[in-house]
Design a protein around this motif. Structure first.
Motif, PDB file in Angstrom:
ATOM      1  N   LYS A  45       0.664  -1.063   0.081  1.00  0.00           N
ATOM      2  CA  LYS A  45       0.054   0.049  -0.125  1.00  0.00           C
ATOM      3  C   LYS A  45       1.056   1.219  -0.027  1.00  0.00           C
ATOM      4  O   LYS A  45       2.157   1.140   0.524  1.00  0.00           O
ATOM      5  CB  LYS A  45      -0.862  -0.033   1.138  1.00  0.00           C
ATOM      6  N   LEU A  46       0.329   2.314  -0.480  1.00  0.00           N
ATOM      7  CA  LEU A  46       0.928   3.735  -0.273  1.00  0.00           C
ATOM      8  C   LEU A  46       0.459   4.228   0.860  1.00  0.00           C
ATOM      9  O   LEU A  46      -0.691   4.312   1.194  1.00  0.00           O
ATOM     10  CB  LEU A  46       0.498   4.538  -1.473  1.00  0.00           C
ATOM     11  N   ARG A  47       1.504   4.914   1.476  1.00  0.00           N
ATOM     12  CA  ARG A  47       1.356   5.763   2.609  1.00  0.00           C
ATOM     13  C   ARG A  47       2.123   6.861   2.406  1.00  0.00           C
ATOM     14  O   ARG A  47       3.389   7.181   2.663  1.00  0.00           O
ATOM     15  CB  ARG A  47       1.916   5.123   4.363  1.00  0.00           C
ATOM     16  N   LYS A  54       1.929  18.595   2.382  1.00  0.00           N
ATOM     17  CA  LYS A  54       1.410  19.645   3.509  1.00  0.00           C
ATOM     18  C   LYS A  54       0.013  19.818   3.323  1.00  0.00           C
ATOM     19  O   LYS A  54      -0.357  20.815   3.718  1.00  0.00           O
ATOM     20  CB  LYS A  54       2.288  20.776   3.601  1.00  0.00           C
ATOM     21  N   SER A  55      -1.007  19.041   2.699  1.00  0.00           N
ATOM     22  CA  SER A  55      -2.094  19.451   2.431  1.00  0.00           C
ATOM     23  C   SER A  55      -2.970  18.309   2.713  1.00  0.00           C
ATOM     24  O   SER A  55      -3.014  17.372   1.990  1.00  0.00           O
ATOM     25  CB  SER A  55      -2.248  19.783   1.130  1.00  0.00           C
ATOM     26  N   PRO A  56      -4.056  18.496   3.500  1.00  0.00           N
ATOM     27  CA  PRO A  56      -5.188  17.353   3.747  1.00  0.00           C
ATOM     28  C   PRO A  56      -5.838  17.158   2.341  1.00  0.00           C
ATOM     29  O   PRO A  56      -6.599  16.116   2.061  1.00  0.00           O
ATOM     30  CB  PRO A  56      -6.206  17.950   4.782  1.00  0.00           C
ATOM     31  N   VAL A  57      -6.145  18.273   1.677  1.00  0.00           N
ATOM     32  CA  VAL A  57      -6.811  18.116   0.246  1.00  0.00           C
ATOM     33  C   VAL A  57      -5.994  17.012  -0.676  1.00  0.00           C
ATOM     34  O   VAL A  57      -6.756  16.004  -0.863  1.00  0.00           O
ATOM     35  CB  VAL A  57      -6.890  19.415  -0.686  1.00  0.00           C
ATOM     36  N   ILE A  58      -4.774  17.070  -0.627  1.00  0.00           N
ATOM     37  CA  ILE A  58      -3.914  16.293  -1.331  1.00  0.00           C
ATOM     38  C   ILE A  58      -3.933  14.902  -0.899  1.00  0.00           C
ATOM     39  O   ILE A  58      -4.084  13.937  -1.611  1.00  0.00           O
ATOM     40  CB  ILE A  58      -2.627  16.680  -1.618  1.00  0.00           C
ATOM     41  N   ALA A  59      -3.809  14.752   0.563  1.00  0.00           N
ATOM     42  CA  ALA A  59      -4.090  13.702   1.140  1.00  0.00           C
ATOM     43  C   ALA A  59      -5.131  12.975   0.710  1.00  0.00           C
ATOM     44  O   ALA A  59      -5.291  11.519   0.432  1.00  0.00           O
ATOM     45  CB  ALA A  59      -3.922  13.666   2.575  1.00  0.00           C
ATOM     46  N   ALA A  64      -8.387   8.338  -1.833  1.00  0.00           N
ATOM     47  CA  ALA A  64      -9.321   8.108  -2.490  1.00  0.00           C
ATOM     48  C   ALA A  64      -9.006   7.042  -3.701  1.00  0.00           C
ATOM     49  O   ALA A  64      -9.576   6.287  -4.367  1.00  0.00           O
ATOM     50  CB  ALA A  64      -9.880   9.443  -3.323  1.00  0.00           C
ATOM     51  N   ARG A  65      -7.503   7.080  -3.948  1.00  0.00           N
ATOM     52  CA  ARG A  65      -6.963   6.134  -4.715  1.00  0.00           C
ATOM     53  C   ARG A  65      -6.320   4.975  -4.162  1.00  0.00           C
ATOM     54  O   ARG A  65      -5.596   4.427  -4.961  1.00  0.00           O
ATOM     55  CB  ARG A  65      -5.667   6.894  -5.812  1.00  0.00           C
ATOM     56  N   GLY A  66      -6.570   4.926  -3.058  1.00  0.00           N
ATOM     57  CA  GLY A  66      -6.138   3.567  -2.484  1.00  0.00           C
ATOM     58  C   GLY A  66      -5.002   3.628  -1.237  1.00  0.00           C
ATOM     59  O   GLY A  66      -4.599   2.785  -0.652  1.00  0.00           O
ATOM     60  N   ALA A  67      -4.551   5.005  -1.202  1.00  0.00           N
ATOM     61  CA  ALA A  67      -3.535   4.941  -0.120  1.00  0.00           C
ATOM     62  C   ALA A  67      -4.021   4.653   1.240  1.00  0.00           C
ATOM     63  O   ALA A  67      -5.295   4.968   1.706  1.00  0.00           O
ATOM     64  CB  ALA A  67      -2.898   6.479   0.002  1.00  0.00           C
ATOM     65  N   VAL A  68      -3.439   4.069   2.174  1.00  0.00           N
ATOM     66  CA  VAL A  68      -3.868   3.560   3.370  1.00  0.00           C
ATOM     67  C   VAL A  68      -3.858   4.670   4.486  1.00  0.00           C
ATOM     68  O   VAL A  68      -4.481   4.719   5.604  1.00  0.00           O
ATOM     69  CB  VAL A  68      -3.029   2.450   3.999  1.00  0.00           C
ATOM     70  N   GLY A  69      -2.986   5.566   4.192  1.00  0.00           N
ATOM     71  CA  GLY A  69      -2.899   6.811   5.268  1.00  0.00           C
ATOM     72  C   GLY A  69      -1.710   7.486   4.717  1.00  0.00           C
ATOM     73  O   GLY A  69      -1.393   7.793   3.371  1.00  0.00           O
ATOM     74  N   GLN A  70      -1.322   8.398   5.533  1.00  0.00           N
ATOM     75  CA  GLN A  70      -0.194   9.251   5.415  1.00  0.00           C
ATOM     76  C   GLN A  70       0.920   9.266   6.217  1.00  0.00           C
ATOM     77  O   GLN A  70       0.711   9.055   7.396  1.00  0.00           O
ATOM     78  CB  GLN A  70      -0.501  10.682   5.386  1.00  0.00           C
ATOM     79  N   ALA A  82      -4.796  15.605  10.809  1.00  0.00           N
ATOM     80  CA  ALA A  82      -5.821  14.977  11.603  1.00  0.00           C
ATOM     81  C   ALA A  82      -7.166  16.020  11.654  1.00  0.00           C
ATOM     82  O   ALA A  82      -8.116  15.297  11.666  1.00  0.00           O
ATOM     83  CB  ALA A  82      -5.543  14.593  12.950  1.00  0.00           C
ATOM     84  N   TRP A  83      -6.771  17.281  11.592  1.00  0.00           N
ATOM     85  CA  TRP A  83      -7.865  18.245  11.811  1.00  0.00           C
ATOM     86  C   TRP A  83      -8.504  18.278  10.571  1.00  0.00           C
ATOM     87  O   TRP A  83      -9.738  18.582  10.370  1.00  0.00           O
ATOM     88  CB  TRP A  83      -7.361  19.572  12.359  1.00  0.00           C
ATOM     89  N   GLY A  84      -7.872  17.645   9.661  1.00  0.00           N
ATOM     90  CA  GLY A  84      -8.367  18.061   8.042  1.00  0.00           C
ATOM     91  C   GLY A  84      -9.225  16.382   7.825  1.00  0.00           C
ATOM     92  O   GLY A  84      -9.600  16.300   6.756  1.00  0.00           O
ATOM     93  N   GLY A  85      -9.243  15.697   8.811  1.00  0.00           N
ATOM     94  CA  GLY A  85     -10.060  14.289   8.512  1.00  0.00           C
ATOM     95  C   GLY A  85      -9.428  13.447   8.325  1.00  0.00           C
ATOM     96  O   GLY A  85      -9.981  12.088   7.888  1.00  0.00           O
ATOM     97  N   ILE A  86      -8.073  13.345   8.195  1.00  0.00           N
ATOM     98  CA  ILE A  86      -7.296  11.990   7.851  1.00  0.00           C
ATOM     99  C   ILE A  86      -7.195  11.129   8.917  1.00  0.00           C
ATOM    100  O   ILE A  86      -6.692  11.564   9.936  1.00  0.00           O
ATOM    101  CB  ILE A  86      -5.724  12.461   7.320  1.00  0.00           C
TER     102      ILE A  86
END
Ligand code: PLP
Ligand code: MN
Length: 368
Positions: A45-47, A54-59, A64-70, A82-86
């Motif tokens: 998987k991609l983390r 540095k962006s929750p939008v890009i995270a 959405a394309r399968g990354a498990v996290g950041q 985290a505040w951005g919902g990740i």
């Protein structure tokens, strides 16, 4: 103070105020898709590393394309994501000091935020921070797999730390962090392959030793944009931590056999002086571009060479062809994407010559 956005949606690229950080959205989306397609069906998987974007939008686009996290490097970056919902974040780094550990522990209420250690004292400090707020924190042991930066030696030191984590009531042993940073930009493919062959070997042995001791590794993470194909092929790693792949930079392009991604990140700049023949001066210098990995390239204008940067000036030499006009806007390819992005408050997303979106570089400057 946060800068006002340098553009509005719908505006032609030529009207974006400069210096500005541009994302070519077609190339960027192609990069996200290419990595997702490459990993699909491999079990790895991609983390993705958010120290780059540095962006929750890009995270979210990566997830959405399968990354498990950041991944992040700093607690401040973890907070913004985290505040951005990740929901699933790994601080792929050591976190030292009571204040930072308290922040890390507090964050567990809203997201899983794992962290790395390479010292017994850190395990005790993390246990105390987690206990203080009744949290449980996932902790990975960082292994020095060849870069000699952070991480313990393979063998008994890894097992000893993992045991200590597993025996701590408020900690969960999460696996191994095994990233070889200095291998990413080794120019020749054989050098990269050799460095990662060593990393794979010591990681494989450590995973086996831990498993024999009843300490299975849920995460075995590492690999960046320059080497991920090797970690992927290893059968040992199960998470890849590439960050730069989304954007690329001039330094990665200098690798023999560069990574298979398109340049999607640019600094847009304006010609602000043509007073000297054969020279054009841009409004993007050291404060607009990181030059630690070399000067920027002028995109699509091979006759123009960015030859020197001072605080707020970039000096272009006109080596061939026509000189750019006063006021003309040029796209620069940064030498190093991560620290360049950290100089901006806004990404300006462009597609076919028009501004499509503005995204904040929300974790800009979060170095604590
Ligand atoms: N993982 C860790 C721990 C890193 O420090 C880095 C970058 O230095 C990366 C992954 C991502 O590297 P890249 O941006 O080259 O893909
Ligand atoms: Mn980098």
């Amino acid at each position: 103070m946060m800068q006002p956005p340098p553009a509005q949606p719908g505006m032609p690229e030529d009207e974006v105020d400069t210096p500005a950080l541009l994302i070519d959205l077609d190339a960027f989306e192609a990069n996200l898709d290419a990595m997702a397609t490459r990993l699909e069906g491999t079990g790895v998987k991609l983390r993705a590393h958010a120290k780059t974007h540095k962006s929750p939008v890009i995270a979210r686009l990566q997830m959405a394309r399968g990354a498990v996290g950041q991944c992040v490097q700093k607690v401040g970056e973890a907070e913004v994501l985290a505040w951005g919902g990740i929901p699933d974040i790994l601080v792929s780094n050591e976190v030292v000091g009571r204040t930072k550990l308290a922040r890390l522990a507090a964050l567990q209420r809203i997201s899983r935020v794992a962290v790395c250690v390479d010292d017994a004292a850190q395990v005790s400090a993390l246990e105390a921070a987690a206990e203080a707020v009744g949290a449980r924190i996932t902790v990975l042991v960082e292994l020095d797999c060849g870069a000699s930066r952070c991480g313990v030696e393979p063998g008994p030191p890894v097992v000893a730390l993992a045991r200590q984590i597993a025996a701590s009531p408020h900690l969960i042993f999460g696996g191994l962090q095994s990233y070889h940073g200095s291998a990413q930009h080794r120019r020749r493919p054989e050098e990269r392959a050799a460095a990662i062959a060593h990393a794979v070997e010591v990681t494989r042995r450590s995973v086996e030793q831990l498993t024999q001791q009843g300490l299975p590794c849920a995460i075995v993470g590492g690999g960046g944009t320059g080497t991920f194909e090797h970690e992927l092929a290893s059968g040992v790693y199960n998470e890849i931590q590439a960050g730069s792949y989304a954007f690329m930079d001039a330094d990665y392009a200098r690798n023999e056999v560069p990574p298979p991604f398109r340049q999607s990140l640019f600094v847009l700049s304006t010609v602000m002086s043509r007073a000297i023949p054969g020279v054009a001066v841009l409004d993007a210098g050291l404060k607009a571009l990181a030059v630690d990995s070399g000067l920027p390239l002028v995109h699509g204008r091979p006759g123009l060479r960015y030859a020197g940067a001072s605080d707020e000036h970039g000096k272009l030499l006109v080596e061939d062809g026509t000189a750019p006009a006063l006021g003309e806007k040029l796209r620069l390819v940064p030498g190093h994407c991560d620290p360049t992005i950290d100089r901006y408050d806004w990404y300006v997303g462009v597609r076919r010559g028009r501004v499509e979106c503005l995204w904040p570089v929300a974790a800009r400057g979060m170095m604590q």
